[in-house]
Design a protein around this motif. Structure first.
Motif, PDB file in Angstrom:
ATOM      1  N   TRP A 432      -8.624  -3.189  11.687  1.00 18.67           N
ATOM      2  CA  TRP A 432      -8.812  -2.801  10.287  1.00 18.67           C
ATOM      3  C   TRP A 432      -7.787  -3.442   9.364  1.00 18.67           C
ATOM      4  CZ3 TRP A 432     -13.363  -1.356  10.823  1.00 18.67           C
ATOM      5  CH2 TRP A 432     -13.784  -0.451  11.787  1.00 18.67           C
ATOM      6  N   ASN A 433      -6.715  -3.952   9.922  1.00 20.30           N
ATOM      7  CA  ASN A 433      -5.712  -4.576   9.054  1.00 20.30           C
ATOM      8  C   ASN A 433      -6.271  -5.810   8.352  1.00 20.30           C
ATOM      9  OD1 ASN A 433      -5.788  -5.901  11.615  1.00 20.30           O
ATOM     10  ND2 ASN A 433      -3.892  -6.964  11.079  1.00 20.30           N
ATOM     11  N   ARG A 434      -7.307  -6.446   8.912  1.00 20.45           N
ATOM     12  CA  ARG A 434      -7.870  -7.664   8.317  1.00 20.45           C
ATOM     13  C   ARG A 434      -8.556  -7.372   6.983  1.00 20.45           C
ATOM     14  NH1 ARG A 434     -11.341 -10.993  12.513  1.00 20.45           N
ATOM     15  NH2 ARG A 434     -11.267 -12.386  10.702  1.00 20.45           N
ATOM     16  N   ILE A 435      -9.045  -6.164   6.783  1.00 14.44           N
ATOM     17  CA  ILE A 435      -9.699  -5.854   5.515  1.00 14.44           C
ATOM     18  C   ILE A 435      -8.824  -4.964   4.632  1.00 14.44           C
ATOM     19  CG2 ILE A 435     -12.024  -6.133   6.401  1.00 14.44           C
ATOM     20  CD1 ILE A 435     -12.195  -3.161   6.792  1.00 14.44           C
ATOM     21  N   PHE A 436      -7.849  -4.222   5.231  1.00 13.62           N
ATOM     22  CA  PHE A 436      -6.990  -3.352   4.416  1.00 13.62           C
ATOM     23  C   PHE A 436      -5.824  -4.116   3.782  1.00 13.62           C
ATOM     24  CE2 PHE A 436      -8.187   0.704   6.948  1.00 13.62           C
ATOM     25  CZ  PHE A 436      -9.374   0.777   6.235  1.00 13.62           C
ATOM     26  N   ASP A 437      -5.212  -5.019   4.535  1.00 12.91           N
ATOM     27  CA  ASP A 437      -4.008  -5.697   4.038  1.00 12.91           C
ATOM     28  C   ASP A 437      -4.240  -6.504   2.765  1.00 12.91           C
ATOM     29  OD1 ASP A 437      -2.593  -4.557   6.037  1.00 12.91           O
ATOM     30  OD2 ASP A 437      -2.247  -6.366   7.213  1.00 12.91           O
ATOM     31  N   PRO A 438      -5.340  -7.271   2.656  1.00 18.86           N
ATOM     32  CA  PRO A 438      -5.545  -7.988   1.389  1.00 18.86           C
ATOM     33  C   PRO A 438      -5.662  -7.056   0.194  1.00 18.86           C
ATOM     34  CG  PRO A 438      -6.914  -8.931   3.111  1.00 18.86           C
ATOM     35  CD  PRO A 438      -6.340  -7.682   3.670  1.00 18.86           C
ATOM     36  N   GLU A 439      -6.306  -5.907   0.384  1.00 20.34           N
ATOM     37  CA  GLU A 439      -6.440  -4.960  -0.730  1.00 20.34           C
ATOM     38  C   GLU A 439      -5.092  -4.330  -1.074  1.00 20.34           C
ATOM     39  OE1 GLU A 439      -9.172  -4.810  -2.356  1.00 20.34           O
ATOM     40  OE2 GLU A 439     -10.162  -6.165  -0.939  1.00 20.34           O
ATOM     41  N   LEU A 440      -4.276  -4.010  -0.065  1.00 19.61           N
ATOM     42  CA  LEU A 440      -2.944  -3.467  -0.327  1.00 19.61           C
ATOM     43  C   LEU A 440      -2.060  -4.490  -1.040  1.00 19.61           C
ATOM     44  CD1 LEU A 440      -2.238  -1.595   3.047  1.00 19.61           C
ATOM     45  CD2 LEU A 440      -2.842  -0.586   0.835  1.00 19.61           C
ATOM     46  N   LEU A 441      -2.193  -5.743  -0.653  1.00 19.65           N
ATOM     47  CA  LEU A 441      -1.423  -6.791  -1.309  1.00 19.65           C
ATOM     48  C   LEU A 441      -1.793  -6.908  -2.783  1.00 19.65           C
ATOM     49  CD1 LEU A 441       0.627  -9.074  -1.086  1.00 19.65           C
ATOM     50  CD2 LEU A 441      -1.234 -10.592  -0.385  1.00 19.65           C
ATOM     51  N   LYS A 442      -3.073  -6.756  -3.084  1.00 13.33           N
ATOM     52  CA  LYS A 442      -3.493  -6.796  -4.493  1.00 13.33           C
ATOM     53  C   LYS A 442      -2.888  -5.627  -5.280  1.00 13.33           C
ATOM     54  CE  LYS A 442      -7.936  -9.057  -3.479  1.00 13.33           C
ATOM     55  NZ  LYS A 442      -9.412  -8.893  -3.503  1.00 13.33           N
ATOM     56  N   MET A 443      -2.780  -4.450  -4.649  1.00  7.83           N
ATOM     57  CA  MET A 443      -2.173  -3.302  -5.328  1.00  7.83           C
ATOM     58  C   MET A 443      -0.682  -3.527  -5.581  1.00  7.83           C
ATOM     59  SD  MET A 443      -3.921  -0.130  -3.286  1.00  7.83           S
ATOM     60  CE  MET A 443      -5.675  -0.134  -2.898  1.00  7.83           C
TER      61      MET A 443
END
Length: 618
Positions: A432-443
């Motif tokens: 799940w880190n492959r789809i969560f990390d990009p979104e967290l980075l944007k935040m």
């Protein structure tokens, strides 16, 4: 698939004239070389099919370029992410967290325990975008966990696959990477110290504030040393120069001169030699500069001094062995117990039981019990302390809206105790880190996390170290040194007075013993005749002439029969040949001797009469 043109591999043909020699096995060698050339050239169409395209000839047919096309791999990556999104949609993830208000904590809503805080606000964004839900899996202990502290921790739930995601601001620890996978960094966490606000600044206040301890010690040494030095130089100069006009002042006079100069008082000492004059002037100049600096700094400290705390960093805690409390199983504890960390220097305090790793998750209780009552230093991350101080400030302001010092009984150190990057946590084999990390980075890049951390806090600093809004007024604690000096002076004078009485009593006893040991002297039997009466040495002497010849009484010398000294006659003429005369501006009584042979002058002025009486009586 791209085709390879023959021109791309065209080589220059050899000249017929070169290499005409015949070799044995020439045909066999040609066959081998041809096979090798074909083996090298055969894979090229496959490579071209994977993305290498030839560059069109530039006309010279000597140089050609190729470039890689990565469009195929990007398509594959996007297709895999899309499959992950589809698998995540409608899924319920097992989420673990920490009771770490205000970053992450749990609340009960309609009988169901749900997560709250900044971390779960971020999770809400992810849930809204990827359409999934979660269920809480809480650890047995409210600790992050490490290699030596694994049981019942968040780290254990992630390592054994019990939880799919840790929604908490976990400090990124080096030894934890072998057990879990961290998300992209959310922020750089800062752990700071909060303590009871001291009554006075650590830099000092009152009369001792302008100078530090070393300066005061040197001033005291100079006061004690300069007096004897001046006295010694005076003695040395007198012995070397044999100057008879030089006045040698005693040691108490020199010491009193030094103390009087410090108090800006004059002195009656007037040295005659140039060297001693320069010595005296040097001390005056030194005292003038010293007192000027003291007066200026005292004014500055009372009006413009900045408030400082006695504990500002880790070194102060270690050097002063200050007791402090922090959360059990947090970043501070693991940094202290890790030999590779800088905070491992505080392990000495742990051995001395000066550090309390508390399990109490209520920071307000810890603040009231450990900090306010037991004078501990509380080490906590900055968001928690900011929200805690603000809540305490609002409560105290409702009770007493006037006194700002009552509103802010605590103060925080500006230097961070510890800094660590923080992130979410995944199991080591997560996808799940492959789809969560990009979104967290944007935040993170959009400033959402920073905004959430400071949400519901005022923009102004809450309860700063220096409460600039309060007026600076002198209090009794500022004048403690003044009282101390006065009390010390009175006590010293009383001790000296009692000592003088004791020495006086001892001296009197010594003199009395010496008189008792001496042989008794014989009393003289010689008798003195005065006014017709006989007096011995043991009798009291006659009255003073100032009393006999009073200016308010006039009379004549009496007889032995009446016992009267004077009889009333006219003012200036006295009977029996005695009269008053003014001689050289002084009043005298002229008395005729009994035998009639001449007269005697008796002074009428009190001092002269006393001298005459003393001479006559003895």
């Amino acid at each position: 698939m791209h085709s390879i043109e023959p021109n791309a591999y065209r080589t220059s043909e050899p000249s017929p004239e070169r290499g005409r020699k015949d070799f044995p096995g020439k045909s066999l060698l040609s066959v081998v070389l041809w096979v090798l050339l074909v083996g090298v050239l055969v894979p090229w169409p496959v490579v071209v099919a994977q993305g290498i395209a030839p560059v069109e000839p530039n006309g010279n047919e000597t140089m050609e370029y190729y470039h890689l096309e990565m469009d195929g791999s990007a398509d594959v990556k996007e297709r895999e992410l899309q499959e992950l999104r589809q698998r995540l949609a409608g899924t319920t993830l097992r989420v673990t967290t920490l009771q770490d208000w205000p970053l992450s904590y749990t609340v009960k809503v309609n009988g169901t325990i749900v997560g709250a805080g900044v971390a779960f606000d971020l999770l809400e964004f992810l849930m809204e975008k990827f359409n999934f839900t979660y269920e809480l899996v809480m650890p047995e202990q409210n600790i992050v966990g490490s290699t030596q502290d694994m049981p019942g921790s968040v780290l254990a739930l992630l390592a054994n696959g019990t939880a799919d995601l840790a929604v908490a601001f976990l400090p990124i620890l080096a030894d934890a990477r072998q057990h879990i996978r961290y998300s992209t960094g959310l922020d750089e966490g800062e752990w700071i110290m909060i303590m009871v606000r001291p009554m006075e600044s650590a830099s000092g206040s009152g009369l001792l504030a302008p100078f530090n301890r070393d300066v005061w010690i040197l001033i005291l040494i100079s006061l004690l040393a300069v007096g004897p030095i001046i006295y010694g130089l005076l003695i040395l100069r007198h012995r070397l120069t044999k100057d008879k006009e030089q006045v040698i002042y005693s040691l108490p006079h020199c010491v009193w001169f030094v103390y009087g100069a410090l108090m800006k008082q004059g002195s009656t000492l007037s040295p005659t030699g140039d060297s001693t004059r320069i010595l005296f002037a040097s001390w005056w100049i030194f005292i003038t500069i010293l007192t000027s600096f003291y007066t200026a700094n005292l004014t500055a400290f009372l009006t413009l001094s900045k408030f400082t705390l006695p504990i500002n960093n880790v070194e102060d805690v270690r050097r002063k062995e200050k007791q402090f409390v922090t959360i059990r199983g947090g970043a501070v504890e693991y940094a202290i117990k890790n030999p590779d960390e800088t905070l491992n220097a505080l392990s000495v305090l742990v051995d001395k039981r000066l550090v309390d790793f508390t399990n109490n998750i209520n920071d307000s209780d810890t603040l009231a019990d450990k900090v306010a009552k037991q004078n501990y230093v509380f080490v906590r991350d900055r968001p928690a302390i900011n929200h805690m101080i603000y809540a305490d400030y609002l409560l105290r302001r409702k009770i007493n809206p006037i006194n700002e010092r009552v509103h802010c009984p605590y103060a925080t150190a500006t230097t961070p105790f510890l800094k660590r990057n923080r992130a979410f946590g995944y199991p080591p084999m997560t996808m799940w880190n492959r789809i969560f990390d990009p979104e967290l980075l944007k935040m993170v890049e959009g400033g959402i996390i920073k905004y959430k951390l400071n949400d519901r806090l005022p923009k102004a600093e809450i309860c700063p170290q220096n409460l600039g809004g309060t007026e600076r007024q002198l209090k009794n604690r500022d004048l403690v040194m003044t009282y101390f000096v006065m009390v010390t002076g009175f006590v010293t004078s009383i001790v000296v007075f009692v000592s003088e009485l004791g020495f006086r009593y001892l001296n009197q006893r010594k003199i009395a013993n010496e008189l008792l040991q001496q042989p008794a002297k014989k009393v003289s039997t010689e008798r003195i005749s005065y006014l017709g009466k006989q007096f011995s040495a043991g009798d009291s002497p006659p009255p003073p002439y100032a009393e006999i010849f009073s200016r308010h009484q006039q009379g004549v010398l009496g007889s032995e029969r009446t016992g009267k000294l004077f009889e009333d006659v006219n003012n200036n003429h006295l009977a029996n040949g005695a009269n008053r005369q003014m001689i050289n501006g002084r009043d005298y009584m002229v008395v005729r001797e009994k035998n009639g042979l001449g007269s005697r002058l008796i002074p009428m002025r009190a001092p002269s009469a006393a001298i005459f009486h003393y001479t006559y009586a003895n």
